[in-house]
Design an enzyme around this catalytic site. Sequence first.
Site, mmCIF file in Angstrom:
data_model
loop_
_atom_site.group_PDB
_atom_site.id
_atom_site.type_symbol
_atom_site.label_atom_id
_atom_site.label_comp_id
_atom_site.label_asym_id
_atom_site.label_seq_id
_atom_site.Cartn_x
_atom_site.Cartn_y
_atom_site.Cartn_z
ATOM 1 N N HIS A 129 0.829 -1.200 0.000
ATOM 2 C CA HIS A 129 0.000 0.000 0.000
ATOM 3 C C HIS A 129 0.868 1.256 0.000
ATOM 4 O O HIS A 129 0.377 2.368 0.120
ATOM 5 C CB HIS A 129 -0.907 -0.042 1.241
ATOM 6 N N LYS A 131 3.445 4.283 -1.231
ATOM 7 C CA LYS A 131 3.566 5.204 -2.356
ATOM 8 C C LYS A 131 4.942 5.847 -2.260
ATOM 9 O O LYS A 131 5.145 6.824 -1.538
ATOM 10 C CB LYS A 131 2.482 6.285 -2.331
ATOM 11 N N ASP A 136 17.513 9.113 -8.945
ATOM 12 C CA ASP A 136 18.973 9.316 -8.913
ATOM 13 C C ASP A 136 19.545 9.302 -7.498
ATOM 14 O O ASP A 136 20.601 9.902 -7.251
ATOM 15 C CB ASP A 136 19.345 10.640 -9.598
ATOM 16 N N HIS A 327 -8.275 11.359 1.815
ATOM 17 C CA HIS A 327 -7.369 10.230 1.591
ATOM 18 C C HIS A 327 -6.045 10.405 2.328
ATOM 19 O O HIS A 327 -5.242 9.484 2.402
ATOM 20 C CB HIS A 327 -7.109 10.054 0.092
ATOM 21 N N LYS A 329 -3.268 10.577 5.170
ATOM 22 C CA LYS A 329 -2.999 9.878 6.424
ATOM 23 C C LYS A 329 -1.917 10.683 7.141
ATOM 24 O O LYS A 329 -0.711 10.443 6.958
ATOM 25 C CB LYS A 329 -2.520 8.454 6.172
ATOM 26 N N ASP A 334 1.726 18.672 18.966
ATOM 27 C CA ASP A 334 2.409 19.791 19.622
ATOM 28 C C ASP A 334 3.199 20.674 18.662
ATOM 29 O O ASP A 334 4.180 21.321 19.057
ATOM 30 C CB ASP A 334 3.332 19.277 20.726
#
Length: 419
Positions: A129, A131, A136, A327, A329, A334
């Site tokens: 899941h 991404k 380089d 979508h 997350k 603080d």
Amino acid sequence: MSVGGARRFARLRQALLGRRYWQRYRFTSGNDVKLLCAGDEFFRALIARVDAAQSDVVLETYIFENDHAGQAVSAALLRAVARGVKVRVITDGIGTERLPMFNDWLAAGIEHRIYNPHIFGRFGFSRTHRKLAVIDDQFGYCGGINIVDDYENNGAKLPYRRWDFAVELHGPVVADIRQAFEVQWQRIRLGHRPLDSLEPQGGPKTAASLGSLRRRRRRRNEELWAGGQPCVAFVARDNLINRRAIEKAYLAAIGQARNEVLLANPYFMPGRKLRRALVFAARRGVVVKLIVGRKEFKALDYAVPFLYRALLKAGVQIAEYEKTMLHGKVAVVDSNWATVGSSNLDALSLVLNNEANVVLVNDPSIGALREAILVAFKDSRRIDEARYDARPAGERLLNWLAYTSYRAVMKLLTVGGYD
């Protein structure tokens, strides 16, 4: 840094340094961090870096769609390989369909591997899941943004672009992202995680060398935190040695919060430990604001509200985001700790799937992320405790049944790992 800020850093540092998961990832300083809001910014940045690549591009994603965004990224990858750049891509077997563009990749010389092509495959029910991208070995990307058009969702048009985030990273942390990709690449080929890739550092993997590595990393982390300087850690969750790394990062930060905890997540179904940490934070006077996504999976829309009662009683402020698809997350604690990544706060992400987050400490980009979460909270529908308690009996029963069913299925899929 203010005296109060320094004290909060000291408390959080002390809590973190005593925990085993410090052995699983490292903080580094000297990184440049750029917060990217939604796909428009992410795709522009990624494509520009790929077009400037000179030697190597790697990319891993759960979803790669054959839409406007996917075609633009694919075209950039094809341009790169045409000028001699080595390009490798990992997609998930369930998240991404078998696209016609894959044949174009193969013909052009792009190397492509699919993680767990079937629902139950060599890696059980787990998905990749994550991404991620590295160009380089200089620029890395991590976040929640798939290769999919901002306004498309399963054939329907969204009223506004997805609420989502990624970060572009430049500095020492990029090596850790690259290492995670290489482990995944070899794992797909061999069917397991190679033993010689368990740690991002090289050298023989004897018990003595691993112990020495962990001690050095702990000392380095102590130096960074003691100085209060901006630092970044890449945190990957897998099913071998990093099973609870992301969850523990959340737990440590929330456990040491003194002023504010801001959480935004589309699938809020964490285990008892994380829910308890939020309750305890609110009870000791911390302002806790939680934004929950809605209207993507009906089962979760019914199950998640079952968790609201204990949170509301403790003083947690809950809002449901319905303006568009939430979508992202993300979290900020603080104003000096933040995380951006792919991990939902549910059983699949925290216990089963391959996930990747970055943790930011005292980084200038945290302020922009905090502001974005607060704006989203204002744009969301606030859950009123009195109205919640006055729900019809039928709705309460439905919430209980949905939650109980979800928990039973997750306990089965995670072999008892979900609590």
